[in-house]
Scaffold this motif. Sequence first.
Motif, PDB file in Angstrom:
ATOM      1  N   PHE A 128      78.970  56.755  -1.230  1.00 10.08           N
ATOM      2  CA  PHE A 128      79.009  55.407  -1.804  1.00 10.08           C
ATOM      3  C   PHE A 128      79.440  55.496  -3.266  1.00 10.08           C
ATOM      4  O   PHE A 128      78.911  56.305  -4.026  1.00 10.08           O
ATOM      5  N   GLN A 129      80.378  54.638  -3.640  1.00 13.48           N
ATOM      6  CA  GLN A 129      80.827  54.538  -5.026  1.00 13.48           C
ATOM      7  C   GLN A 129      80.305  53.229  -5.602  1.00 13.48           C
ATOM      8  O   GLN A 129      80.706  52.150  -5.162  1.00 13.48           O
ATOM      9  N   LEU A 130      79.395  53.318  -6.571  1.00 18.45           N
ATOM     10  CA  LEU A 130      78.828  52.127  -7.188  1.00 18.45           C
ATOM     11  C   LEU A 130      79.691  51.671  -8.354  1.00 18.45           C
ATOM     12  O   LEU A 130      80.420  52.467  -8.959  1.00 18.45           O
ATOM     13  N   ALA A 131      79.578  50.403  -8.671  1.00 20.57           N
ATOM     14  CA  ALA A 131      80.392  49.837  -9.749  1.00 20.57           C
ATOM     15  C   ALA A 131      80.065  50.456 -11.101  1.00 20.57           C
ATOM     16  O   ALA A 131      80.901  50.440 -12.011  1.00 20.57           O
ATOM     17  N   ASP A 132      78.850  51.015 -11.249  1.00 22.42           N
ATOM     18  CA  ASP A 132      78.476  51.617 -12.533  1.00 22.42           C
ATOM     19  C   ASP A 132      78.953  53.069 -12.648  1.00 22.42           C
ATOM     20  O   ASP A 132      78.615  53.765 -13.605  1.00 22.42           O
ATOM     21  N   GLY A 133      79.737  53.540 -11.654  1.00 22.14           N
ATOM     22  CA  GLY A 133      80.310  54.874 -11.722  1.00 22.14           C
ATOM     23  C   GLY A 133      79.586  55.925 -10.908  1.00 22.14           C
ATOM     24  O   GLY A 133      80.093  57.031 -10.713  1.00 22.14           O
ATOM     25  N   ARG A 134      78.362  55.611 -10.424  1.00 19.00           N
ATOM     26  CA  ARG A 134      77.629  56.598  -9.644  1.00 19.00           C
ATOM     27  C   ARG A 134      78.278  56.850  -8.290  1.00 19.00           C
ATOM     28  O   ARG A 134      78.807  55.940  -7.663  1.00 19.00           O
ATOM     29  N   LYS A 135      78.221  58.099  -7.847  1.00 20.82           N
ATOM     30  CA  LYS A 135      78.685  58.489  -6.514  1.00 20.82           C
ATOM     31  C   LYS A 135      77.465  59.046  -5.784  1.00 20.82           C
ATOM     32  O   LYS A 135      76.914  60.075  -6.203  1.00 20.82           O
ATOM     33  N   LEU A 136      77.030  58.368  -4.716  1.00 17.35           N
ATOM     34  CA  LEU A 136      75.791  58.718  -4.033  1.00 17.35           C
ATOM     35  C   LEU A 136      76.021  58.972  -2.549  1.00 17.35           C
ATOM     36  O   LEU A 136      76.905  58.380  -1.935  1.00 17.35           O
ATOM     37  N   SER A 137      75.192  59.845  -1.994  1.00 14.34           N
ATOM     38  CA  SER A 137      75.301  60.182  -0.574  1.00 14.34           C
ATOM     39  C   SER A 137      74.492  59.215   0.274  1.00 14.34           C
ATOM     40  O   SER A 137      73.539  58.579  -0.192  1.00 14.34           O
ATOM     41  N   GLY A 138      74.864  59.127   1.546  1.00 13.31           N
ATOM     42  CA  GLY A 138      74.136  58.281   2.486  1.00 13.31           C
ATOM     43  C   GLY A 138      74.536  58.584   3.905  1.00 13.31           C
ATOM     44  O   GLY A 138      75.228  59.567   4.176  1.00 13.31           O
ATOM     45  N   GLU A 139      74.100  57.722   4.827  1.00 16.00           N
ATOM     46  CA  GLU A 139      74.415  57.904   6.233  1.00 16.00           C
ATOM     47  C   GLU A 139      74.634  56.558   6.906  1.00 16.00           C
ATOM     48  O   GLU A 139      74.163  55.523   6.432  1.00 16.00           O
ATOM     49  N   THR A 140      75.370  56.589   8.018  1.00 18.12           N
ATOM     50  CA  THR A 140      75.558  55.382   8.810  1.00 18.12           C
ATOM     51  C   THR A 140      74.371  55.221   9.741  1.00 18.12           C
ATOM     52  O   THR A 140      73.806  56.197  10.238  1.00 18.12           O
ATOM     53  N   LEU A 141      73.977  53.976   9.985  1.00 16.66           N
ATOM     54  CA  LEU A 141      72.894  53.665  10.915  1.00 16.66           C
ATOM     55  C   LEU A 141      73.506  53.008  12.152  1.00 16.66           C
ATOM     56  O   LEU A 141      74.395  53.553  12.761  1.00 16.66           O
ATOM     57  N   GLY A 142      73.027  51.819  12.518  1.00 20.29           N
ATOM     58  CA  GLY A 142      73.506  51.188  13.747  1.00 20.29           C
ATOM     59  C   GLY A 142      74.728  50.314  13.549  1.00 20.29           C
ATOM     60  O   GLY A 142      75.128  50.019  12.414  1.00 20.29           O
ATOM     61  N   LEU A 143      75.326  49.904  14.679  1.00 19.64           N
ATOM     62  CA  LEU A 143      76.480  49.004  14.624  1.00 19.64           C
ATOM     63  C   LEU A 143      76.571  48.158  15.881  1.00 19.64           C
ATOM     64  O   LEU A 143      76.237  48.593  16.978  1.00 19.64           O
TER      65      LEU A 143
END
Length: 356
Positions: A128-143
């Motif tokens: 994930f790229q946040l507007a404040d410049g942070r780059k953070l990890s994550g995962e996909t859930l349901g769809l």
Amino acid sequence: MSRPLCRSWLLGCWALLAIPAFHSALLAQEKPAAPPQPVAAEVKPADAAAPEVIDPKLAKIFAGSNPTGTADLKLMQDHVRKITAKLQAATVGVTVGNAQGSGVIMNKEGFVLTAAHVSGQPKRQVIFQLADGRKLSGETLGLDRSTDGGLMKITEGKDFPHLDMGDSAALREGQWVLATGHPGGFQSDRQPVLRLGRLLLVERTVLTTDCTLVGGDSGGPLFDMEGKIIGINSRIATPLTANMHVPVNTFKETWDRLNKGEAWGHFPGQEPYLGVRGEKDAKNAKIAHIFPSSPADKAGLKVGDVIEKFGEHDITDFPSLSTHVQERQPGDRIKVKVKRGEESVELRLVLGKKGE
């Protein structure tokens, strides 16, 4: 685009909004069963940015009226400028593998609403790229592929900028709205791009606006003029100023399944096909006809068989069989249990695609 837009026409001419690498993830999917009861109380974001109080004159315009002069246009412009920063702060760039899209943070715990064709499958790694410049990890859930709604979660950090969800059932055609996203993909020297437009069509499972969207905007948010999330960017129609969005209430209605990491439904044009017809007035799922060369025919199903189990689901009647078929995708391999006379028979089949 004028009012007579119909959903069937829109879905017939859809084009995906994700950057092209997402397109291959779309080529085989399905339609959900009746959704579970809404659980909005469980998913209401805590401490979301408060919605903006709107001047009554401006509220009337935003509800569907036209500005009558430069003074009204200036009021609209000032309001948009006032809320832009917080809308952009909650809008994120999403990278899954080599493909990019967008999303929106809907609570401080880091749950992110996006499009199903962006998330692709549960348990995928996300940046994930946040507007404040942070780059953070994550995962996909349901769809839910049928509505094109997907859920993701940021798995590092806390207390994220986020916005409240609105009520898509309360929307009316003609309302002014705002869409944000990362057209062309995330760019470090550019904030999420904001587009102003109006609602052209409001239905339970799809919203249509004239907010111009392009590749990379998939999964980005659609806001009302108070700054509440009312939809998620989904598909481009023709022309580019008639675009489709997933109504936010569909996320509320299916929240438990999304949060558990379930995947169901199929995208338009990817309807699964079994190839049987049920016996009229039967109180069970008794087969009256099998279409030649269909998946059912190839698997060895016979007229007179009573389908008792489809995958992991018990089948009580033909409508329940149809529901569970529609929750699958073409190409899915399914174990089917049938009663054949006094025997219990287990078969395996591969679902086809309707029309092929």
